[in-house]
Design a protein around this motif. Sequence first.
Motif, mmCIF file in Angstrom:
data_model
loop_
_atom_site.group_PDB
_atom_site.id
_atom_site.type_symbol
_atom_site.label_atom_id
_atom_site.label_comp_id
_atom_site.label_asym_id
_atom_site.label_seq_id
_atom_site.Cartn_x
_atom_site.Cartn_y
_atom_site.Cartn_z
ATOM 1 N N MET A 54 29.839 129.171 -28.838
ATOM 2 C CA MET A 54 28.862 128.661 -29.243
ATOM 3 C C MET A 54 27.952 129.204 -29.957
ATOM 4 O O MET A 54 27.458 128.825 -31.387
ATOM 5 N N MET A 55 27.778 130.749 -29.828
ATOM 6 C CA MET A 55 27.151 131.580 -30.679
ATOM 7 C C MET A 55 27.809 131.878 -32.006
ATOM 8 O O MET A 55 27.265 132.270 -33.038
ATOM 9 N N ARG A 56 28.973 131.961 -31.889
ATOM 10 C CA ARG A 56 29.835 132.522 -32.995
ATOM 11 C C ARG A 56 29.900 131.092 -33.981
ATOM 12 O O ARG A 56 29.961 131.559 -35.205
ATOM 13 N N ALA A 57 29.803 130.086 -33.503
ATOM 14 C CA ALA A 57 29.672 128.641 -34.195
ATOM 15 C C ALA A 57 28.279 128.710 -35.157
ATOM 16 O O ALA A 57 28.203 128.519 -36.376
ATOM 17 N N GLN A 157 27.338 123.020 -23.670
ATOM 18 C CA GLN A 157 27.022 121.839 -24.815
ATOM 19 C C GLN A 157 25.617 121.874 -25.227
ATOM 20 O O GLN A 157 25.437 121.563 -26.231
ATOM 21 N N THR A 158 24.792 122.030 -24.677
ATOM 22 C CA THR A 158 23.316 121.993 -24.897
ATOM 23 C C THR A 158 22.800 122.881 -25.858
ATOM 24 O O THR A 158 22.346 122.860 -26.804
ATOM 25 N N LEU A 159 23.655 124.107 -25.393
ATOM 26 C CA LEU A 159 23.255 125.414 -26.327
ATOM 27 C C LEU A 159 23.920 124.920 -27.846
ATOM 28 O O LEU A 159 23.045 125.496 -28.726
ATOM 29 N N LEU A 160 25.040 124.409 -27.889
ATOM 30 C CA LEU A 160 25.725 124.139 -29.351
ATOM 31 C C LEU A 160 24.924 123.253 -29.995
ATOM 32 O O LEU A 160 24.415 123.203 -31.027
ATOM 33 N N LEU A 161 24.250 122.193 -29.285
ATOM 34 C CA LEU A 161 23.396 120.985 -29.945
ATOM 35 C C LEU A 161 21.928 121.915 -30.418
ATOM 36 O O LEU A 161 21.610 121.386 -31.479
ATOM 37 N N PHE A 162 21.642 122.718 -29.631
ATOM 38 C CA PHE A 162 20.250 123.303 -29.779
ATOM 39 C C PHE A 162 20.671 124.064 -30.998
ATOM 40 O O PHE A 162 19.650 124.144 -32.163
ATOM 41 N N LEU A 163 21.696 124.799 -30.967
ATOM 42 C CA LEU A 163 21.583 125.707 -32.149
ATOM 43 C C LEU A 163 22.085 124.868 -33.511
ATOM 44 O O LEU A 163 21.496 125.353 -34.508
#
Length: 189
Positions: A54-57, A157-163
């Motif tokens: 997620m951080m890479r994205a 999933q929340t991390l990706l959406l938050f980012l």
Amino acid sequence: MAGPELQVPHLDRIIGELQQTAGRISGEQTERLADRILRSRHIFVAGAGRSGLMMRAFAMRLMQMGFQAYVVGETVTPGMTRDDLLLIGSGSGETKSLVSMAAKAKSLGAALAAVTITPDSTIGQLSGDVVTLPGAPKDRTGEAYVTVQPMGSLYEQTLLLFLDALVLRLMEKQGLDSQAMYGRHANLE
């Protein structure tokens, strides 16, 4: 004549959980992190496992907005200085390799920020800026948040959406639109 369309099992439950978590993220914490990113010369991102993906994205989107963004551990990642930011995504905030990385960034005088379930974790306490995401830790000890999903899926999933939401906020603050970002999109694909 076609029959009724089959529903994807569990998808509605997952979406419902994500709607609940999204409503519990602090706008104030988000705004502070956005401002920290805007003030940083380079943004380094790190995470382990699925959180790392997620951080890479997120690093990709930062690059497409014109930021000097790097994924820690890649061969093209430069050294960190005091004008830089290390942003760590870690549900537990206790992943040993990430704790060491956070301590090193602090020793270099760089800014440190975390997106985590546990703001009182080692990484959370080292960080100047923390965004707390609701979710269930992988080990589920002391779990206060119930999820149908395995392990850290809800957090990831929340991390990706938050980012992704943070990207939109950064775009607003910089007056960017998607069209402007396409100029930095990979073109060797």
